[in-house]
Motif scaffolding. Structure first.
Motif, PDB file in Angstrom:
ATOM      1  N   SER A  28      33.819-121.049 -21.582  1.00 53.05           N
ATOM      2  CA  SER A  28      33.749-119.617 -21.312  1.00 53.05           C
ATOM      3  C   SER A  28      32.618-119.353 -20.335  1.00 53.05           C
ATOM      4  N   VAL A  29      32.966-118.716 -19.209  1.00 54.45           N
ATOM      5  CA  VAL A  29      31.986-118.380 -18.177  1.00 54.45           C
ATOM      6  C   VAL A  29      32.006-116.861 -17.990  1.00 54.45           C
ATOM      7  N   PRO A  30      31.111-116.141 -18.656  1.00 54.62           N
ATOM      8  CA  PRO A  30      31.112-114.673 -18.532  1.00 54.62           C
ATOM      9  C   PRO A  30      30.641-114.221 -17.156  1.00 54.62           C
ATOM     10  N   LYS A  31      30.938-112.983 -16.838  1.00 55.75           N
ATOM     11  CA  LYS A  31      30.503-112.418 -15.565  1.00 55.75           C
ATOM     12  C   LYS A  31      29.437-111.356 -15.810  1.00 55.75           C
ATOM     13  N   GLY A  32      28.706-111.058 -14.757  1.00 55.57           N
ATOM     14  CA  GLY A  32      27.720-109.982 -14.838  1.00 55.57           C
ATOM     15  C   GLY A  32      26.574-110.292 -15.777  1.00 55.57           C
ATOM     16  N   ALA A  33      26.169-109.265 -16.548  1.00 57.73           N
ATOM     17  CA  ALA A  33      25.008-109.396 -17.430  1.00 57.73           C
ATOM     18  C   ALA A  33      25.212-110.447 -18.508  1.00 57.73           C
ATOM     19  N   GLY A  34      26.476-110.666 -18.924  1.00 55.85           N
ATOM     20  CA  GLY A  34      26.746-111.663 -19.963  1.00 55.85           C
ATOM     21  C   GLY A  34      26.332-113.064 -19.558  1.00 55.85           C
ATOM     22  N   LEU A  35      26.385-113.362 -18.273  1.00 58.73           N
ATOM     23  CA  LEU A  35      25.976-114.689 -17.796  1.00 58.73           C
ATOM     24  C   LEU A  35      24.489-114.895 -18.040  1.00 58.73           C
ATOM     25  N   ASP A  36      23.699-113.847 -17.856  1.00 56.63           N
ATOM     26  CA  ASP A  36      22.256-113.951 -18.087  1.00 56.63           C
ATOM     27  C   ASP A  36      21.917-113.951 -19.569  1.00 56.63           C
ATOM     28  N   SER A  37      22.560-113.076 -20.345  1.00 54.59           N
ATOM     29  CA  SER A  37      22.179-112.912 -21.745  1.00 54.59           C
ATOM     30  C   SER A  37      22.758-113.969 -22.673  1.00 54.59           C
ATOM     31  N   LEU A  66      33.900-119.717 -29.350  1.00 56.14           N
ATOM     32  CA  LEU A  66      33.771-119.025 -28.069  1.00 56.14           C
ATOM     33  C   LEU A  66      33.887-117.517 -28.243  1.00 56.14           C
ATOM     34  N   ASP A  67      34.781-117.067 -29.107  1.00 48.11           N
ATOM     35  CA  ASP A  67      34.920-115.628 -29.346  1.00 48.11           C
ATOM     36  C   ASP A  67      33.682-115.059 -30.026  1.00 48.11           C
ATOM     37  N   ASP A  68      33.253-115.720 -31.092  1.00 52.88           N
ATOM     38  CA  ASP A  68      32.180-115.167 -31.916  1.00 52.88           C
ATOM     39  C   ASP A  68      30.806-115.303 -31.259  1.00 52.88           C
ATOM     40  N   TYR A  69      30.545-116.421 -30.583  1.00 52.49           N
ATOM     41  CA  TYR A  69      29.236-116.594 -29.953  1.00 52.49           C
ATOM     42  C   TYR A  69      28.975-115.483 -28.934  1.00 52.49           C
ATOM     43  N   PHE A  70      29.990-115.185 -28.118  1.00 45.81           N
ATOM     44  CA  PHE A  70      29.796-114.171 -27.087  1.00 45.81           C
ATOM     45  C   PHE A  70      29.845-112.748 -27.646  1.00 45.81           C
ATOM     46  N   SER A  71      30.087-112.617 -28.948  1.00 44.72           N
ATOM     47  CA  SER A  71      30.058-111.306 -29.600  1.00 44.72           C
ATOM     48  C   SER A  71      28.750-111.066 -30.349  1.00 44.72           C
ATOM     49  N   THR A  72      27.886-112.063 -30.407  1.00 48.09           N
ATOM     50  CA  THR A  72      26.609-111.896 -31.099  1.00 48.09           C
ATOM     51  C   THR A  72      25.669-111.036 -30.262  1.00 48.09           C
ATOM     52  N   PRO A  73      24.648-110.433 -30.887  1.00 52.89           N
ATOM     53  CA  PRO A  73      23.726-109.570 -30.132  1.00 52.89           C
ATOM     54  C   PRO A  73      23.033-110.304 -28.991  1.00 52.89           C
ATOM     55  N   THR A 110      35.322-132.556 -35.928  1.00 49.53           N
ATOM     56  CA  THR A 110      34.016-132.762 -35.304  1.00 49.53           C
ATOM     57  C   THR A 110      33.798-131.609 -34.327  1.00 49.53           C
ATOM     58  N   PHE A 111      32.568-131.456 -33.874  1.00 56.19           N
ATOM     59  CA  PHE A 111      32.288-130.330 -32.976  1.00 56.19           C
ATOM     60  C   PHE A 111      31.067-130.647 -32.129  1.00 56.19           C
ATOM     61  N   CYS A 112      31.158-130.380 -30.846  1.00 55.02           N
ATOM     62  CA  CYS A 112      29.970-130.425 -30.001  1.00 55.02           C
ATOM     63  C   CYS A 112      30.095-129.356 -28.922  1.00 55.02           C
ATOM     64  N   ALA A 113      28.976-128.786 -28.555  1.00 53.03           N
ATOM     65  CA  ALA A 113      28.965-127.729 -27.555  1.00 53.03           C
ATOM     66  C   ALA A 113      27.677-127.787 -26.756  1.00 53.03           C
ATOM     67  N   VAL A 114      27.780-127.398 -25.496  1.00 58.49           N
ATOM     68  CA  VAL A 114      26.608-127.210 -24.649  1.00 58.49           C
ATOM     69  C   VAL A 114      26.648-125.774 -24.139  1.00 58.49           C
ATOM     70  N   VAL A 115      25.560-125.050 -24.379  1.00 66.87           N
ATOM     71  CA  VAL A 115      25.429-123.696 -23.838  1.00 66.87           C
ATOM     72  C   VAL A 115      24.362-123.746 -22.753  1.00 66.87           C
ATOM     73  N   PHE A 116      24.768-123.430 -21.531  1.00 70.58           N
ATOM     74  CA  PHE A 116      23.845-123.381 -20.401  1.00 70.58           C
ATOM     75  C   PHE A 116      23.371-121.938 -20.245  1.00 70.58           C
ATOM     76  N   LYS A 117      22.084-121.700 -20.452  1.00 70.33           N
ATOM     77  CA  LYS A 117      21.533-120.351 -20.307  1.00 70.33           C
ATOM     78  C   LYS A 117      20.260-120.405 -19.481  1.00 70.33           C
ATOM     79  N   SER A 118      20.204-119.592 -18.433  1.00 71.85           N
ATOM     80  CA  SER A 118      19.068-119.582 -17.521  1.00 71.85           C
ATOM     81  C   SER A 118      18.839-120.994 -16.989  1.00 71.85           C
ATOM     82  N   GLN A 119      17.732-121.610 -17.313  1.00 65.61           N
ATOM     83  CA  GLN A 119      17.419-122.946 -16.812  1.00 65.61           C
ATOM     84  C   GLN A 119      17.342-123.971 -17.941  1.00 65.61           C
ATOM     85  N   THR A 120      18.084-123.711 -19.019  1.00 65.83           N
ATOM     86  CA  THR A 120      18.016-124.571 -20.198  1.00 65.83           C
ATOM     87  C   THR A 120      19.409-124.907 -20.717  1.00 65.83           C
ATOM     88  N   ALA A 121      19.567-126.149 -21.182  1.00 63.39           N
ATOM     89  CA  ALA A 121      20.803-126.570 -21.862  1.00 63.39           C
ATOM     90  C   ALA A 121      20.524-126.607 -23.356  1.00 63.39           C
TER      91      ALA A 121
END
Length: 573
Positions: A28-37, A66-73, A110-121
């Motif tokens: 999931s690659v959000p657009k706008g402010a969601g990409l930053d937050s 993917l649905d729930d993570y992007f719905s968190t505050p 099993t489950f693995c995920a990488v969340v790229f936010k700002s300059q951190t993985a």
């Protein structure tokens, strides 16, 4: 233009020699402010082979995460948001698996995920899928399989989503660099391709992630993989680099309003009178002339003294951003008008008819325990809403709490609020540590430490102490000397003997200078103000007199010295 976070993704999945593919992947690659937050999320799951609903479990895990993570505050950190989502997801899979398949492994993956936010993985991992990173030609595995081996050919998963009500997720974070490649694989890949083979395939594919993903899957199949085969490759193309001129320009695109007087109209708000004015801002009582259902509101405008100060403007906007995300009867509310664009920089909040808690305390110098308890409970409810969103007020004091005509309390002024989620984002504005008002600030602030919810509990404890006694537990604290201040607690009973001993014990714990000896939860403090905590009282009684009541101790020392002096004078005559 400042750069933003961008990746190139490649992914490929096949059933291999098996009749169906129980792997599942998503991005999931959000657009706008969601990409930053919230950042970009890349997720991979492999249904456990011993699970009857493995395929269903892997699909649910990826889609729901993917649905729930992007719905968190937005205010939550990546770690807090993802682990909350995974905990809920695990329980749902476990309970649903029990109902549908009558077994503990009915829905397991099993489950693995990488969340790229700002300059951190941010990496999350459960099971035996893997996450690798290729940097400067070197491949490194960043996860450890949760697999227990019995002999050469026998092994089982020690951890997976849906196999137990408890879930332990491996988490780690690391800085990103442009050109990094993150590789996610199921065991159908890494069980047959060693590190050297994976590294060579990644390097030989010309860094085209999609081509590389196809070649990796094909190589695993040719190497004799007996499982489903899935991989994802995310290449970091750019990282956020905010252009300072652009950033400051965006902050100041709205001009500061002029000094307002009664009778002026600002975007439909009729100014009635000035409520307060300082060197930093002006506060006005106004009436909404365009929406008769709203009535009176409060307008806060920035001071012209700071119209070229980006840090001041950022903090002014920060306060409104916080208030918009809070919903509690004990927190001041922002008034938003979607169809009324602002022509100047200002904020609008609800109008509360009443007084500050400071004025209430002056009017009620000896409140009963029940009144103080009710006050603390209401403030705690407001703070609890903030803490659940990983927000720390950081400037809690009687002047920042309003009491309306129905005795409902509301916390105001969020200019100093620390937001964990925003702290993860690199900013061109470097804010100094804000510790609020020295008399109510926790000692850790003066040591340069980051505030936690316990810092707000400290401030609330000081306020409760002041309501009972009219004094401060550690006396007046000068900001410039705060780092060297001696935090020695003075019993509330010394100032007000009517304070019960068990209440004094709760006040002492709430305002303890040592973080680990203070209350960890607001509910604990409120509970100990509601009924006596015998253990807490006994603990206080076991303390030395010097710590329990320093004034009485030193009075005793002085009396003893006086007696000795009299005795010496008598025998020397």
């Amino acid at each position: 233009m400042g750069k933003s976070l961008a990746i190139t993704l490649g992914q490929h999945s096949i059933a291999g020699v098996k009749p169906q593919n129980e792997d599942f992947h998503g991005v999931s690659v959000p657009k706008g402010a969601g990409l930053d937050s919230k950042g970009i999320a890349v997720v991979l799951a492999d249904g456990v082979s011993a699970s009857e609903g493995g395929k269903e479990a892997s699909q649910i895990a990826v889609r729901q995460f993917l649905d729930d993570y992007f719905s968190t505050p937005d205010s939550w950190t990546v770690k807090h948001a993802a682990t909350k989502v995974l905990g809920a997801l695990n329980l749902w899979l476990y309970n649903q698996g029990q109902r549908e398949y009558a077994g503990t492994n009915g829905l397991a993956t099993t489950f693995c995920a990488v969340v790229f936010k700002s300059q951190t993985a941010h990496l999350f991992h459960v099971g035996d899928s893997r996450i690798y990173r290729l940097r400067e030609g070197r491949l490194e595995c960043l996860t450890q399989d949760h697999r227990i081996q019995f002999g050469k050919d026998s092994a089982y998963l020690a951890r997976a989503l849906g196999i137990d009500t408890r879930l332990e997720v491996d988490y780690r974070s690391q800085p990103l660099a442009v050109g990094d490649c993150y590789l996610l694989t199921t065991d159908g890949v890494h069980d047959v391709l060693d590190m050297e083979s994976l590294q060579r395939l990644l390097l030989d594919s010309g860094r085209d992630p999609q081509v590389c993903a196809g070649k990796l899957v094909e190589a695993a199949l040719q190497a004799g993989s007996q499982d489903n085969i899935t991989c994802q490759i995310a290449r970091i193309d750019s990282l956020p680099e905010v252009d300072k001129d652009e950033f400051y320009g965006n902050l100041t695109r709205l001009p500061f309003p002029p000094d307002l007087k009664a009778g002026n109209v600002l975007d439909g708000y009729l100014i009635l009178r000035e409520l307060n004015a300082t060197s930093r801002s002006q506060v006005y009582l106004a009436e909404d002339t365009l929406d008769t259902g709203v009535g009176k509101v409060v307008i806060k405008t920035p001071s012209q003294n700071f119209n070229d100060d980006p840090l001041y403007i950022d903090l002014f906007l920060h306060e409104e951003w916080v208030a918009k995300r809070l919903d509690s009867p004990h927190l001041i509310k922002v008034i938003e008008r979607a169809n009324r664009p602002r022509t100047f920089l200002y904020s609008v909040v609800e109008y509360i008819e009443g007084q500050t808690l400071r004025q209430w305390m002056l009017d009620h110098p000896n409140p009963p325990v029940a009144a103080v308890r009710a006050t603390v409970d209401q403030i705690a409810r407001g703070l609890r809403t903030m803490h659940r969103l990983e927000m720390i007020h950081q400037d809690l004091k009687p002047d920042n709490v309003l009491v309306d005509r129905n005795n409902t309390l509301k916390i105001i002024d969020f200019g100093s609020t620390r937001i964990a989620g925003l702290a993860e984002i690199q900013s061109v504005l470097q804010h100094s540590a804000i510790v609020g008002t020295a008399n109510y600030s926790a000692p850790e602030y003066f040591r340069g430490e980051t505030g936690t919810n316990r810092a707000d509990i400290f401030a609330l404890g000081v306020m409760a102490y002041e309501m009972f006694t009219g004094q401060l537990p550690y006396g007046e604290i000068q900001p410039e000397k705060a780092a060297k201040h001696k935090f020695v607690y003075t019993s509330a009973r010394l100032h007000n003997p009517a304070v019960p001993e068990w209440v004094d014990a709760a006040l002492k714990k709430a305002t303890h200078p040592k973080l680990d000896k203070r209350y960890g939860l607001l509910s604990e403090f409120v509970a100990d103000l509601t009924r006596p905590n015998a253990n807490l009282v006994m603990e206080g009684q076991s303390c030395p007199l010097l710590e329990r009541n320093p004034l009485v101790f030193w009075k005793g020392v002085a009396l003893l010295e006086w007696v000795m002096i009299v005795w010496l004078v008598y025998w020397s005559v």
